[in-house]
Design a protein around this motif. Structure first.
Motif, PDB file in Angstrom:
ATOM      1  N   PRO A   2      -2.718   0.519  -7.175  1.00  0.00           N
ATOM      2  CA  PRO A   2      -2.190   0.682  -8.534  1.00  0.00           C
ATOM      3  C   PRO A   2      -0.912  -0.132  -8.726  1.00  0.00           C
ATOM      4  N   VAL A   3      -0.845  -0.864  -9.829  1.00  0.00           N
ATOM      5  CA  VAL A   3       0.364  -1.638 -10.139  1.00  0.00           C
ATOM      6  C   VAL A   3       0.692  -1.496 -11.627  1.00  0.00           C
ATOM      7  N   GLU A   4       1.985  -1.498 -11.934  1.00  0.00           N
ATOM      8  CA  GLU A   4       2.390  -1.652 -13.324  1.00  0.00           C
ATOM      9  C   GLU A   4       2.546  -3.145 -13.590  1.00  0.00           C
ATOM     10  N   MET A   5       2.519  -3.499 -14.865  1.00  0.00           N
ATOM     11  CA  MET A   5       2.702  -4.921 -15.224  1.00  0.00           C
ATOM     12  C   MET A   5       3.637  -5.013 -16.422  1.00  0.00           C
ATOM     13  N   ASP A   6       4.485  -6.025 -16.374  1.00  0.00           N
ATOM     14  CA  ASP A   6       5.304  -6.324 -17.548  1.00  0.00           C
ATOM     15  C   ASP A   6       5.507  -7.839 -17.612  1.00  0.00           C
ATOM     16  N   LYS A  52       0.830  -1.204   0.000  1.00  0.00           N
ATOM     17  CA  LYS A  52       0.000   0.000   0.000  1.00  0.00           C
ATOM     18  C   LYS A  52       0.871   1.263   0.000  1.00  0.00           C
ATOM     19  N   GLY A  53       0.634   2.183  -0.911  1.00  0.00           N
ATOM     20  CA  GLY A  53       1.391   3.442  -0.961  1.00  0.00           C
ATOM     21  C   GLY A  53       2.769   3.316  -1.581  1.00  0.00           C
ATOM     22  N   GLU A  54       3.115   2.130  -2.077  1.00  0.00           N
ATOM     23  CA  GLU A  54       4.458   1.878  -2.639  1.00  0.00           C
ATOM     24  C   GLU A  54       4.350   1.644  -4.150  1.00  0.00           C
ATOM     25  N   PRO A  55       5.416   2.038  -4.906  1.00  0.00           N
ATOM     26  CA  PRO A  55       5.407   1.747  -6.344  1.00  0.00           C
ATOM     27  C   PRO A  55       5.700   0.272  -6.600  1.00  0.00           C
ATOM     28  N   LEU A  56       4.762  -0.425  -7.234  1.00  0.00           N
ATOM     29  CA  LEU A  56       4.876  -1.871  -7.423  1.00  0.00           C
ATOM     30  C   LEU A  56       4.740  -2.230  -8.895  1.00  0.00           C
ATOM     31  N   ILE A  57       5.639  -3.097  -9.361  1.00  0.00           N
ATOM     32  CA  ILE A  57       5.498  -3.646 -10.710  1.00  0.00           C
ATOM     33  C   ILE A  57       5.436  -5.168 -10.625  1.00  0.00           C
ATOM     34  N   LEU A  58       4.418  -5.735 -11.252  1.00  0.00           N
ATOM     35  CA  LEU A  58       4.283  -7.195 -11.336  1.00  0.00           C
ATOM     36  C   LEU A  58       4.973  -7.645 -12.615  1.00  0.00           C
ATOM     37  N   ILE A  59       5.877  -8.615 -12.489  1.00  0.00           N
ATOM     38  CA  ILE A  59       6.547  -9.165 -13.673  1.00  0.00           C
ATOM     39  C   ILE A  59       6.075 -10.603 -13.848  1.00  0.00           C
ATOM     40  N   CYS A  60       5.306 -10.834 -14.901  1.00  0.00           N
ATOM     41  CA  CYS A  60       4.775 -12.173 -15.177  1.00  0.00           C
ATOM     42  C   CYS A  60       5.808 -12.986 -15.948  1.00  0.00           C
ATOM     43  N   VAL A  61       6.049 -14.201 -15.487  1.00  0.00           N
ATOM     44  CA  VAL A  61       6.983 -15.083 -16.195  1.00  0.00           C
ATOM     45  C   VAL A  61       6.185 -15.922 -17.205  1.00  0.00           C
ATOM     46  N   LEU A  62       6.405 -15.594 -18.476  1.00  0.00           N
ATOM     47  CA  LEU A  62       5.717 -16.290 -19.572  1.00  0.00           C
ATOM     48  C   LEU A  62       6.403 -17.607 -19.863  1.00  0.00           C
ATOM     49  N   LYS A  63       5.693 -18.602 -20.462  1.00  0.00           N
ATOM     50  CA  LYS A  63       4.294 -18.400 -20.782  1.00  0.00           C
ATOM     51  C   LYS A  63       3.402 -18.844 -19.625  1.00  0.00           C
ATOM     52  N   GLY A  64       3.930 -19.745 -18.782  1.00  0.00           N
ATOM     53  CA  GLY A  64       3.092 -20.404 -17.775  1.00  0.00           C
ATOM     54  C   GLY A  64       2.359 -19.466 -16.830  1.00  0.00           C
ATOM     55  N   GLY A  65       2.915 -18.262 -16.583  1.00  0.00           N
ATOM     56  CA  GLY A  65       2.344 -17.383 -15.574  1.00  0.00           C
ATOM     57  C   GLY A  65       1.147 -16.564 -16.034  1.00  0.00           C
ATOM     58  N   PHE A  66       0.764 -16.682 -17.320  1.00  0.00           N
ATOM     59  CA  PHE A  66      -0.228 -15.722 -17.844  1.00  0.00           C
ATOM     60  C   PHE A  66      -1.591 -15.804 -17.154  1.00  0.00           C
ATOM     61  N   MET A  67      -2.042 -17.004 -16.822  1.00  0.00           N
ATOM     62  CA  MET A  67      -3.378 -17.139 -16.245  1.00  0.00           C
ATOM     63  C   MET A  67      -3.384 -16.653 -14.798  1.00  0.00           C
ATOM     64  N   PHE A  68      -2.320 -16.986 -14.078  1.00  0.00           N
ATOM     65  CA  PHE A  68      -2.191 -16.550 -12.686  1.00  0.00           C
ATOM     66  C   PHE A  68      -2.054 -15.029 -12.618  1.00  0.00           C
ATOM     67  N   MET A  69      -1.255 -14.441 -13.503  1.00  0.00           N
ATOM     68  CA  MET A  69      -1.097 -12.979 -13.548  1.00  0.00           C
ATOM     69  C   MET A  69      -2.456 -12.308 -13.721  1.00  0.00           C
ATOM     70  N   LEU A 102      17.024 -16.531 -21.369  1.00  0.00           N
ATOM     71  CA  LEU A 102      16.128 -15.372 -21.443  1.00  0.00           C
ATOM     72  C   LEU A 102      15.616 -15.247 -22.872  1.00  0.00           C
ATOM     73  N   VAL A 103      14.307 -15.402 -23.040  1.00  0.00           N
ATOM     74  CA  VAL A 103      13.704 -15.408 -24.384  1.00  0.00           C
ATOM     75  C   VAL A 103      13.152 -14.033 -24.724  1.00  0.00           C
ATOM     76  N   LYS A 104      12.595 -13.347 -23.716  1.00  0.00           N
ATOM     77  CA  LYS A 104      12.056 -12.000 -23.925  1.00  0.00           C
ATOM     78  C   LYS A 104      12.220 -11.220 -22.630  1.00  0.00           C
ATOM     79  N   ASP A 105      12.829 -10.037 -22.721  1.00  0.00           N
ATOM     80  CA  ASP A 105      13.045  -9.219 -21.523  1.00  0.00           C
ATOM     81  C   ASP A 105      11.861  -8.256 -21.335  1.00  0.00           C
ATOM     82  N   THR A 106      11.799  -7.635 -20.155  1.00  0.00           N
ATOM     83  CA  THR A 106      10.801  -6.591 -19.901  1.00  0.00           C
ATOM     84  C   THR A 106      11.239  -5.297 -20.587  1.00  0.00           C
TER      85      THR A 106
END
Ligand code: IMP
Ligand code: MG
Length: 190
Positions: free
Chosen positions: A69-73, A42-59, A92-96
């Motif tokens: 508020p969150v950023e996502m990559d 709460k009140g902190e800058p947060l970015i969620l980084i999803c690990v593809l491909k398996g993480g897409f549904m959980f993300m 590493l196949v694709k970076d943020t």
């Protein structure tokens, strides 16, 4: 047929045996973790980084349960190929492309097995001057760990079985099963 294990008239469920986590248990887990994350950051800058491909549904489900508020990559790594055993080499196949400097990074993973992928990713993001790097995983197979990694947010602990569904695949298939199931050994033991 593009994928030799797949026969189009066989229901996906027939390749599996035993449900490890039901849709309802997964939904409850996403709610529980989403609420914790919303409180902790709460009140902190947060970015969620999803690990593809398996993480897409959980993300997708987790983020809908986060009320701050969150950023996502998205990042893509590969360590398995068409196998049920980790090769041990993380590629590493694709970076943020969103800067993480001065933000809290939360890596969103489908499952932790040997821990090799996560220790690679934690090290990678630590070099980019974030405020912190933590991990949120839907599923955890602690019996198979080869390297110790701290997992701050762990959803459901599962036994040492190769599982598919809810984003997790075997040879590119089964990600669209809505629950987590054990893959029949006959699919991959020839
Ligand atoms: P680790 O590097 O061994 O911890 O493996 C992490 C990655 O391997 C996960 O992000 C998954 O993509 C994949 N993985 C590990 N166990 C399973 C499984 O039981 N089914 C499907 N994929 C898995
Ligand atoms: Mg995978």
């Amino acid at each position: 047929m593009s994928n030799e294990i797949y026969e189009c008239d066989v229901p996906l469920e027939d390749y599996t045996e035993g449900i490890v986590a039901t849709k309802e248990e997964i939904a409850e887990m996403c709610k529980r973790l989403g609420e914790r994350i919303s409180n902790d950051y709460k009140g902190e800058p947060l970015i969620l980084i999803c690990v593809l491909k398996g993480g897409f549904m959980f993300m997708s489900d987790l983020s809908k349960n986060i009320s701050i508020p969150v950023e996502m990559d998205f990042i893509a790594v590969s360590s398995y190929g068409a196998s049920t055993k980790s090769s041990g080499v993380v590629r590493l196949v694709k970076d943020t492309d969103t800067p993480v400097t001065g933000k809290h990074v939360l890596i969103v993973e489908d499952i932790i097995d040997t821990g090799l992928t996560l220790s690679y990713l934690k090290n990678l993001f630590s070099t980019r001057n974030p405020l912190s790097v933590k991990v949120c995983t839907a599923f955890d197979k602690p019996d198979r760990r080869k390297v110790e990694v701290d997992v701050e947010y762990s959803g459901i602990v599962i036994p040492d079985e190769y599982v598919v569904g809810y984003g997790l695949d075997y040879n590119g298939l089964f990600r669209n099963l809505p629950d987590l199931r054990i893959l029949k050994k006959s699919v991959y033991v020839k």
